[in-house]
Motif scaffolding. Structure first.
Motif, PDB file in Angstrom:
ATOM      1  N   ASP A 160      96.777 -27.175  23.376  1.00 28.65           N
ATOM      2  CA  ASP A 160      95.512 -26.622  23.832  1.00 28.65           C
ATOM      3  C   ASP A 160      95.607 -26.239  25.301  1.00 28.65           C
ATOM      4  OD1 ASP A 160      94.544 -27.045  21.360  1.00 28.65           O
ATOM      5  OD2 ASP A 160      93.049 -28.557  21.897  1.00 28.65           O
TER       6      ASP A 160
ATOM      7  N   THR B 275      97.579 -26.625  18.122  1.00 35.41           N
ATOM      8  CA  THR B 275      97.184 -25.707  17.051  1.00 35.41           C
ATOM      9  C   THR B 275      98.447 -24.998  16.563  1.00 35.41           C
ATOM     10  OG1 THR B 275      94.997 -25.337  18.008  1.00 35.41           O
ATOM     11  CG2 THR B 275      95.795 -23.698  16.433  1.00 35.41           C
TER      12      THR B 275
ATOM     13  N   ASN C 263      95.533 -28.061  12.947  1.00 36.22           N
ATOM     14  CA  ASN C 263      95.623 -28.802  14.198  1.00 36.22           C
ATOM     15  C   ASN C 263      96.286 -30.144  13.971  1.00 36.22           C
ATOM     16  OD1 ASN C 263      92.778 -27.227  14.239  1.00 36.22           O
ATOM     17  ND2 ASN C 263      93.759 -27.134  16.239  1.00 36.22           N
TER      18      ASN C 263
ATOM     19  N   ALA D 242      89.975 -29.858  14.587  1.00 35.68           N
ATOM     20  CA  ALA D 242      89.299 -28.907  15.459  1.00 35.68           C
ATOM     21  C   ALA D 242      87.836 -28.748  15.070  1.00 35.68           C
ATOM     22  CB  ALA D 242      90.004 -27.557  15.387  1.00 35.68           C
TER      23      ALA D 242
END
Length: 568
Positions: A75, A104, A141, A250
């Motif tokens: 991130d 991700t 994620n 997420a």
């Protein structure tokens, strides 16, 4: 124990008499299990299954596919280098360690039949054959802590879900340790609710709705659209998804193509206001609610567009950026080391680069009159070819004009009729003034130079140094011994004979000229002048000697005459 996520099985569950709503039940870990359904099928067949272990992340596609490309990014950071995965599809922290953080990933499956590029000018991509079930993209994620993937805790089942048989059987549910029995309700008529509706395990009596007309409230909210028509009617199944199902997943709002097993649209929580805005005129704003043009992008620093070709279909990966800021508008070759092959600076004049409809290119003019037309109104129009290589000095062709016939270049004074024209053919180069039918200068391929007028060399005292008198008598002696020859040039054996000395002999005897192979006309003229002067001096001395002899002769004749007169 590894956490193994199996394909999800779903069935249609009306939640309340108020609404007939399909909510997709999910039990997932940090990665997603995506499923594809076809009308009339039994239980949904999983398109891909994900399995998360402490050191490994594995995917198992249900259909054949080509190679897979994995892209993973922490991130707030740029994606890492793409990772090509072969069967089995496994990402291992032992092979590729990741710093702690939340990540991700995107997993792209190549089609079973790769695309081919056409040869036309558009260079479009067309499939060589119908694309198989591959070619899909899956994302999810994961979190890493202490060098290992964070595994979700065991989640108590929210409901025991059977096969997707579309029946109305009662499904016992478990919530907060209390076992509750519910019955499905079927309303065979319109159902009108004049207040707000809450559906979900966490709805309570006396729910405060605020401005909500419809609320989904529980720990896994989904709205499913299951079209039951049979082909050829459209029947794709869709789901509105709010947030990942797994712990640590997420937060987002997405539209899931259930049949296609992918998320075509997804909005992450925390996205700025007006991340995507469409105004009444159809103009699209990115981070702005007042788009001015069809697409209007606003950014605090360097708004841009990235165009990335992956290598999933077998083509070479290439990435370009098109962006602009207060310093320049530019095109960046990201793959080629982030070079900037095209840059436009703020304040560049009107039509700095203008391509006309006929292909003519104007620089400083919107109406180019030639294939390349450079115009400046302030007297600054120049052309510089500057080779700044640091390599060893070498002869290089820096400008070349080619034609399948004679080539002409014109040097014009203003826009009038005064100009000079350079002509070049395979055998000669010439220079002619305007309005003239003959060349002022012509150079032949063999090196012959023809000048229609006077050939002048610089010979002013202001151009010379180390000036000293020439030893003309020494020159005369050397010239008398200088061999003279008749000859023809090797470059033109058919030319007429020439007469004169050899440059090597002149250079050896007089040490003049830049090279033993060349003679300057001024040096030849100087030798001739020195010879004439030396001969003149010798002739003058002879004249004086003859004059003295003549005077003596005259005196003797007078003396003889006087002697003859006295004898009488």
């Amino acid at each position: 124990m590894p956490y193994h996520h199996t394909p999800l099985q779903c069935r249609q569950q009306p939640r309340a008499a108020a609404l007939l709503m399909a909510t997709a039940l999910a039990a997932s870990l940090l990665c997603q299990s995506v499923q594809a359904q076809q009308p009339g099928d039994g239980p949904a067949a999983a398109a891909i299954t994900a399995r998360l272990l402490a050191q490994r992340l594995e995917w198992t596609p249900a259909a054949p596919h080509g190679r897979a490309v994995l892209r993973i990014a922490r991130d707030g950071e740029a994606p890492r280098q793409d990772i090509v995965l072969r069967s089995p599809l496994v990402f291992s922290l032992q092979d590729t360690p990741l710093p702690d953080g939340r990540y991700t990933y995107e997993l792209t499956l190549a089609p079973t039949t790769s695309a081919v590029r056409t040869d036309d000018a558009t260079a479009a991509l067309v499939p060589a054959a119908p694309v198989g079930p591959g070619g899909a993209m899956f994302s999810g994620n994961v979190s890493v802590a202490g060098g290992a993937f964070v595994l979700p805790p065991d989640v108590p089942p929210r409901g025991e879900v059977g096969a997707a048989d579309n029946s109305s059987a009662t499904a016992p549910t478990t919530r907060a340790g209390t076992r509750m029995s519910t019955k499905d309700q079927v309303v065979a008529d319109d159902h009108i609710v004049q207040g707000s509706v809450c559906t979900g395990f966490d709805c309570v009596n006396g729910e405060g709705f605020g401005d909500d007309t419809l609320r989904l409230k529980e720990n896994n909210t989904r709205i499913g659209f299951w079209d039951t028509r049979i082909a050829p009617f459209p029947n794709n199944r869709w789901t509105l998804v709010a947030n990942d199902s797994a712990s640590g997943g997420a937060s987002f709002m997405g539209i899931e193509d259930v049949t296609g097993a992918k998320f075509p649209a997804r909005w992450q929580a925390g996205a700025p206001a007006n991340s995507l805005y469409v105004d009444p005129q159809g103009r699209v704003g990115i981070r702005t609610a007042v788009p001015v043009l069809d697409l209007h992008v606003v950014s605090n620093d360097t708004p841009g567009l990235r165009q990335e070709q992956s290598n999933v279909s077998g083509f070479t990966a290439q990435t370009w950026d098109i962006a602009g800021n207060e310093a320049n508008f530019f095109v960046r070759d990201v793959t080629g080391g982030s070079r900037l092959p095209l840059r436009i600076r703020p304040g560049a004049p009107h039509s700095s680069l203008d391509i006309a409809g006929n292909g003519n290119v104007g620089m400083g003019t919107p109406r180019p009159q030639a294939s390349l037309n450079l115009r400046r109104a302030d007297g600054s129009g120049t052309l510089l070819v500057d080779n700044t290589t640091t390599a060893a000095s070498a002869a290089r062709v820096q400008m070349e004009l080619q034609n399948n016939g004679a080539i002409a270049a014109r040097l014009a004074h203003g826009t009038g009729t005064a100009y000079w024209t350079q002509h070049a053919t395979g055998s000669a180069f010439s220079l002619a003034p305007s309005g003239s039918g003959s060349n002022a200068l012509s150079m032949q391929a063999g090196g012959g130079l023809v000048v229609a007028g006077t050939l002048s060399q610089g010979s002013s005292r202001t151009l010379k140094h180390d000036i000293s008198p020439a030893p003309v008598h020494t020159v005369l002696g050397e010239v008398l011994n200088l061999p003279l020859y008749a000859w023809r040039y090797l470059s033109d054996l058919n030319a007429s004979l020439h007469l004169g000395p050899m440059a090597e002999d002149v250079h050896h005897r007089f040490k003049v000229g830049a090279s033993p192979q060349t003679l300057a006309p001024s040096d030849v003229a100087g030798l001739a002048a020195a010879t004439v002067q030396a001969l003149h001096q010798k002739l003058a001395a002879k004249d004086e000697e003859l004059l003295a002899l003549a005077e003596r002769l005259s005196a003797l004749e007078r003396q003889l005459e006087r002697n003859r007169g006295g004898a009488r």
